[in-house]
Design an enzyme around this catalytic site. Structure first.
Site, PDB file in Angstrom:
ATOM      1  CB  ILE A 251      -0.952  -0.082   1.294  1.00 50.93           C
ATOM      2  CG1 ILE A 251      -1.590  -1.013   1.158  1.00 50.93           C
ATOM      3  CG2 ILE A 251      -1.578   1.222   1.487  1.00 50.93           C
ATOM      4  CD1 ILE A 251      -2.611  -1.386   2.826  1.00 50.93           C
ATOM      5  CB  CYS A 252       2.397   3.825  -1.403  1.00 45.44           C
ATOM      6  SG  CYS A 252       2.121   3.213  -3.403  1.00 45.44           S
ATOM      7  N   PRO A 253       0.120   5.432  -1.346  1.00 41.97           N
ATOM      8  CG  PRO A 253       1.175   7.833  -1.151  1.00 41.97           C
ATOM      9  CD  PRO A 253       1.640   5.837  -1.140  1.00 41.97           C
TER      10      PRO A 253
END
Length: 463
Positions: free
Chosen positions: A167-169
């Site tokens: 997960i990341c932006p």
């Protein structure tokens, strides 16, 4: 500078020889999904990539960039080399590629909706920096920043018996993390659209199932709440969210018709779907007459009443969060309070830069209007904060419980002083979101996930 180009034939051989490669396709997403080099991932070279990704890629990792034509990928490759990276670009651009191509999105991804349905079965690996992670996150996720993913000792923290979702932006850093995990023999998937995509998942929960039905539609990644209220097959929607089609899907599933759409106020943390939903459902649209909207709608105010089915909605002007905030009282049993009164707190008065004036109005709204309602009246807000416990899967309270919230027992001036003294970061992109919701600037629907990324930040922190 040395020649950084790599031919189609050489890249084909690298892939066949299983040379560890990061293949970044820099073309538009639509072009990428139409056709791309097998094993490549769509990437955006933006500030986030320059500041958060490039410094964390090991210097000995071979990177190949693809664009069409090749001038942009050449430019980015040269920039990456200046960072000390082993970067190259496909000579002649994508059109020169003679190897295998595939369609669609990169294979190793999971959609936000699919992730929501399988949250208990996955290990959520958030690869943002620690300061970003502390701001907001998916509950249950574990933070291992991207620069640590390439450390084999760090990988010992990752379980072997669960599916890994990075997960990341927006997905760029997560995709690089997938590469690092793959090199270590760990299979993983990237959350499509990252946290921006996660913020667009809507979950309907039936809270009241009686002659008047109340369905709470939750934007689970953002803490936003909206409502479908149904009486005798006639439905109203309060504070609808994107994607607005979800409300029509729920209406079709339950066999009722959406006839009216309301907003409680001009939201600052998310884009209102009221106008598009009303148009889509051929429903009447209602906004506050005190907010200065620049759109076509039915404008309503204090003491107006609207009937739907066998129910009656009474409008209460409840300023304090915004000057024109409205609350909607249905049959004296349910009050939809927007951002004035939450389960755990009260609305912040400072988002229009008139904190002291609005705090005084907030005090009057709470004590003279909302808290004077029946103690058994159910309170349905438009947000909930992180860590707030749900009741049977939904977020609501009662007037009786609301009277016990912090600061509501204070004298007027002490209340104002405390509320004004609170300094909480404002919602990301709040000025543009307000302008869109007011009708001052047009909405590009594709911008919504990025505009809404981050926590809602609409409540006073009285902890």
């Amino acid at each position: 500078m040395d020649d950084l180009s790599i031919s189609s034939e050489e890249l084909t051989k690298n892939i066949a020889d299983h040379v560890p490669l990061l293949l970044f396709d820099l073309r538009l997403r639509d072009d990428f999904e139409e056709s791309h080099v097998e094993g490549s991932v769509h990437a955006v070279c933006d500030t986030d990539a320059k500041e958060k990704i490039m410094p964390n890629i090991p210097k000995d990792t071979k990177i190949v960039l693809i664009s069409e034509p090749d001038d942009f990928s050449k430019e980015i490759a040269e920039m990456m080399v200046s960072f000390g990276l082993d970067a190259h670009y496909l000579q002649g651009g994508f059109s020169s590629w003679s190897g295998k191509t595939v369609k669609g999105r990169t294979g190793k991804t999971i959609s936000p909706d699919a992730l929501y349905e399988n949250l208990d079965d996955v290990f959520l690996l958030d690869v943002r920096n620690a300061d970003e992670f502390s701001e907001y996150k998916i509950p249950g996720s574990v933070n291992i920043p991207l620069n640590a993913i390439f450390d084999t000792k760090t990988l010992e923290q990752i379980p072997k018996d669960k599916e890994i979702v990075t997960i990341c932006p927006h997905g760029n850093r997560a995709m690089v993390a997938n590469f690092a995990l793959e090199q270590a023999g760990i299979s993983s998937k990237t959350l499509e659209g990252g946290l921006a995509g996660w913020n667009q998942v809507l979950k309907p929960v039936t809270v009241v199932d009686g002659p008047t039905k109340v369905i709470q539609v939750q934007k689970i990644g953002k803490g936003c709440l909206s409502y479908i209220v149904v009486s005798n097959g006639d439905a109203i929607v309060i504070d609808p969210l994107y994607p607005f089609e979800k409300y029509s899907d729920v209406a079709k599933e339950h066999g009722f018709k959406i006839t009216r759409v309301f907003d409680t106020h001009q939201h600052a943390d998310h884009v209102s779907a009221a106008r598009n939903l009303a148009k889509h459902a051929n429903a009447k649209l209602y906004f506050s007459k005190y907010e200065g909207y620049e759109v076509d709608a039915n404008f309503v105010g204090d003491d107006d009443e609207i009937s739907f089915g066998n129910a009656t909605l009474k409008i209460i002007h409840t300023p304090g969060h915004t000057p024109g905030s409205l609350s909607y009282l249905v049959d004296d049993k349910f009050v939809f309070t927007g951002d004035i009164l939450f389960v755990e707190s009260i609305g912040r008065p400072d988002l229009r830069d008139q904190a002291e004036e609005f705090a005084e109005k907030l005090y009057a709204t709470l004590h003279d209007k909302l808290l004077s309602l029946s103690e058994q009246c159910l309170v349905f807000p438009t947000h909930h904060g992180e860590g707030v416990l749900d009741t049977d899967g939904a977020f609501y309270s009662t007037i009786e419980k609301s009277k016990k919230l912090p600061w509501l027992d204070l004298a007027k001036q002490e209340f104002i002083n405390k509320v004004v003294a609170i300094t909480v970061p404002r919602p990301m992109n709040y000025r543009k979101i307000i302008a869109i919701n007011k009708g001052e600037v047009p909405l590009n629907i594709t911008e919504i996930p990025d505009l809404e990324i981050g926590p809602n930040r609409c409540a006073v922190d009285s902890s």
